[in-house]
Design an enzyme around this catalytic site. Structure first.
Site, mmCIF file in Angstrom:
data_model
loop_
_atom_site.group_PDB
_atom_site.id
_atom_site.type_symbol
_atom_site.label_atom_id
_atom_site.label_comp_id
_atom_site.label_asym_id
_atom_site.label_seq_id
_atom_site.Cartn_x
_atom_site.Cartn_y
_atom_site.Cartn_z
ATOM 1 N N ASN A 37 34.728 8.154 -18.931
ATOM 2 C CA ASN A 37 36.251 8.090 -19.017
ATOM 3 C C ASN A 37 36.402 9.355 -18.881
ATOM 4 O OD1 ASN A 37 36.714 9.271 -21.623
ATOM 5 N ND2 ASN A 37 35.772 7.640 -22.275
ATOM 6 N N LYS A 59 46.514 -0.323 -35.050
ATOM 7 C CA LYS A 59 45.257 -0.007 -35.369
ATOM 8 C C LYS A 59 45.288 0.608 -36.703
ATOM 9 C CE LYS A 59 43.811 0.779 -30.629
ATOM 10 N NZ LYS A 59 43.710 1.696 -29.413
HETATM 11 O O1 PMT Z 1 39.863 14.861 -24.439
HETATM 12 P P1 PMT Z 1 41.145 15.065 -23.501
HETATM 13 O O2 PMT Z 1 41.136 15.163 -22.166
HETATM 14 O O3 PMT Z 1 42.142 16.016 -24.136
HETATM 15 O O4 PMT Z 1 42.264 13.676 -23.833
HETATM 16 C C1 PMT Z 1 42.518 13.644 -25.280
HETATM 17 C C2 PMT Z 1 42.355 11.950 -25.466
HETATM 18 C C3 PMT Z 1 43.553 11.251 -24.532
HETATM 19 C C4 PMT Z 1 40.991 11.469 -25.177
HETATM 20 C C5 PMT Z 1 42.779 11.713 -26.991
HETATM 21 O O5 PMT Z 1 44.168 12.326 -27.203
HETATM 22 C C6 PMT Z 1 42.820 10.324 -27.438
HETATM 23 O O6 PMT Z 1 43.627 9.537 -27.066
HETATM 24 N N1 PMT Z 1 41.566 9.758 -27.775
HETATM 25 C C7 PMT Z 1 41.187 8.506 -28.332
HETATM 26 C C8 PMT Z 1 40.745 7.907 -26.916
HETATM 27 C C9 PMT Z 1 40.466 6.273 -27.219
HETATM 28 O O7 PMT Z 1 39.179 6.004 -27.356
HETATM 29 O O8 PMT Z 1 41.458 5.679 -27.817
HETATM 30 P P2 PMT Z 1 41.175 4.217 -28.071
HETATM 31 O O9 PMT Z 1 42.672 3.605 -28.400
HETATM 32 O O10 PMT Z 1 40.312 3.584 -27.012
HETATM 33 O O11 PMT Z 1 40.227 4.041 -29.537
HETATM 34 C C10 PMT Z 1 40.946 4.046 -30.769
HETATM 35 C C11 PMT Z 1 40.188 4.929 -31.698
HETATM 36 O O12 PMT Z 1 39.004 4.095 -31.865
HETATM 37 C C12 PMT Z 1 39.892 6.128 -31.464
HETATM 38 O O13 PMT Z 1 39.784 7.210 -32.502
HETATM 39 C C13 PMT Z 1 38.462 6.325 -30.816
HETATM 40 O O14 PMT Z 1 37.898 7.512 -31.371
HETATM 41 C C14 PMT Z 1 38.021 5.167 -31.703
HETATM 42 N N2 PMT Z 1 36.926 4.463 -31.413
HETATM 43 C C15 PMT Z 1 37.044 3.690 -30.238
HETATM 44 C C16 PMT Z 1 36.033 2.740 -29.584
HETATM 45 C C17 PMT Z 1 34.800 2.866 -30.372
HETATM 46 N N3 PMT Z 1 33.686 2.118 -29.934
HETATM 47 N N4 PMT Z 1 34.642 3.470 -31.588
HETATM 48 C C18 PMT Z 1 36.007 4.371 -31.915
HETATM 49 O O15 PMT Z 1 35.660 5.101 -32.898
#
Ligand code: PMT
Length: 407
Positions: free
Chosen positions: A210, A338
């Site tokens: 991504n 979440k």
């Molecule tokens: O890296 P940059 O270019 O600076 O961009 C920053 C960002 C947009 C990546 C950052 O601010 C951000 O939003 N990071 C989380 C991205 C993400 O995976 O969000 P999500 O809503 O899909 O996941 C929710 C949470 O679960 C996140 O804390 C993620 O780390 C965690 N997760 C998700 C999937 C997974 N299999 N395991 C996890 O731990």
């Protein structure tokens, strides 16, 4: 505390005298360093009188005619003796030389030798301030963790009106106090941060990933290290330099990230999951490159381990868990959902369908959903400023949680 006041060669140098007085009144020992340009605007005697100390001029100041200028002083000694460096006015030229590590006079040499916190108060003509070169230099300096006291708007000596006026001395003095205080507030803390994307292989050549650049997670690691924390950064593949004073562990897949998170969980006080972890992967990766055939290819993808949910189940009550939520709509609701679903203490929610924030951008605009029920919006700012605000709120949240003994 001991403060070095670097004075640049701008018309606002006269206001640096008022700043010197304010710093002395705040009880600090102030060592003034003036560039050659600054000495064209204000005589060193002014600062020597205000601070009770000789002023430092050029790198090899034995040639200095002025008795109030001290003799050649080791820049290393000055760097080691002082707790903070404040540069006001920070001219466009100084910002450029700081950003690119040029050490062509005492002040720029001191800057490179100085390990402590740096506060910059820029002042310049409006066009110079808005020029992309100046803004790029500022962004590099912000990413290094320096606090920038934004210039004010108003009438400038060059006759223009607009941004570029040196901030008021009282505002700069307040920023110095905040920076001196903030330095110490994460000392003794062990912080674990994940950043960047993961890459899930489809064959030896191709993978799913991504747009995460890692900037948000790296800014959090820089902020925590700058405030005295012991920081471990588990990072997917990014193109960023390792932050100073941070232990970086490179990983590629969600499974590798999960293993490293749990290998480092023991003894961690604060966990922040800023990484964009892939949600799906190919559970059986072919050993050979998939040949291009005319036929369509369909992929059977399985879920990856949900590291944040597993952390929510396994963390102990003393550990503070911060997750992120990358959304395209319903941000407050999704962040709160979440928070509950994954047993987090805080969720940092950000929109990822905007150009100016979220993935890859230098700035972010977030909302913080807290376990105490509060939701705190943080205005758009550099990812480093947002990171510092997140830590400010983490420390307050932990006090609130322990106060209610809810943990
Ligand atoms: O890296 P940059 O270019 O600076 O961009 C920053 C960002 C947009 C990546 C950052 O601010 C951000 O939003 N990071 C989380 C991205 C993400 O995976 O969000 P999500 O809503 O899909 O996941 C929710 C949470 O679960 C996140 O804390 C993620 O780390 C965690 N997760 C998700 C999937 C997974 N299999 N395991 C996890 O731990």
């Amino acid at each position: 505390m001991k403060v070095v006041l670097g004075v640049g060669g701008g018309i606002a140098a006269y206001k640096a005298a008022e700043l010197a007085r304010a710093l002395v009144q705040n009880g600090h020992a102030v060592q003034v360093v003036m560039t050659a340009g600054a000495r064209e605007f204000v005589r060193p005697l002014t600062f020597a009188a205000l601070t009770g100390r000789k002023v430092i001029g050029d790198l090899f100041s034995s040639a200095t005619p002025d008795a109030t200028l001290s003799s050649a002083v080791e820049h290393i000694a000055v760097a080691q003796e002082n707790d903070l460096l404040i540069v006001a006015p920070a001219t466009a030229d100084l910002l450029a030389r700081f950003a690119h590590g040029l050490a062509s006079d005492f002040l720029t040499t001191l800057y490179l030798a100085f390990p402590g916190p740096v506060v910059l108060a820029p002042a310049m003509n409006t066009n110079m301030w808005t020029h992309p070169a100046t803004q790029a230099n500022l962004e590099a300096l912000r990413r290094r963790g320096h606090r920038v006291v934004e210039p004010g708007e108003g009438f400038l000596a060059c006759g223009m009106t607009g941004p570029g006026r040196l901030a008021e001395p009282a505002e700069i003095a307040a920023a110095v106090e905040a920076e001196l205080h903030r330095r110490r507030d994460l000392e003794g803390e062990t912080v674990l941060i994940t950043a960047g994307p993961t890459q899930e292989p489809l064959d030896p050549v191709r993978y799913i990933s991504n747009r995460s650049s890692g900037k948000m997670g790296y800014a959090l690691a820089e902020a925590a290290a700058a405030r005295g924390a012991r920081v471990t950064l588990i990072s997917g593949p990014v193109h960023l330099p390792p932050p100073r004073g941070v232990k970086v562990i490179p990983v590629r897949t969600a499974a590798e990230m999960r293993d490293q998170v749990f290998a480092h969980l023991q003894g961690t006080d604060i966990i922040i999951k800023a990484a964009a972890v892939a949600d799906f992967h190919l559970s059986k990766v072919p050993q050979q490159k998939v040949k291009k055939t005319a036929a369509r290819i369909s992929l059977e993808l399985d879920p990856t381990p949900d590291i944040l949910s597993e952390l929510g189940r396994k963390k102990d009550s003393r550990q503070l868990l911060v997750g992120f939520a990358a959304e395209t709509e319903n941000l407050p609701q999704e962040a709160r959902r979440k928070l509950e679903a994954k047993n987090c203490d805080m969720i940092v929610g950000n929109l990822v369908n905007r150009e100016d924030v979220g993935f890859e951008s230098d700035q972010n605009e977030v909302i913080l959903a807290l376990r105490t029920g509060e939701t705190i919006p943080l205005a758009r700012a550099s990812k480093r400023e947002v990171a510092d605000r997140i830590f400010d709120e983490i420390l307050k949240l932990r006090l609130a949680i322990y106060a209610t003994d809810e943990h």
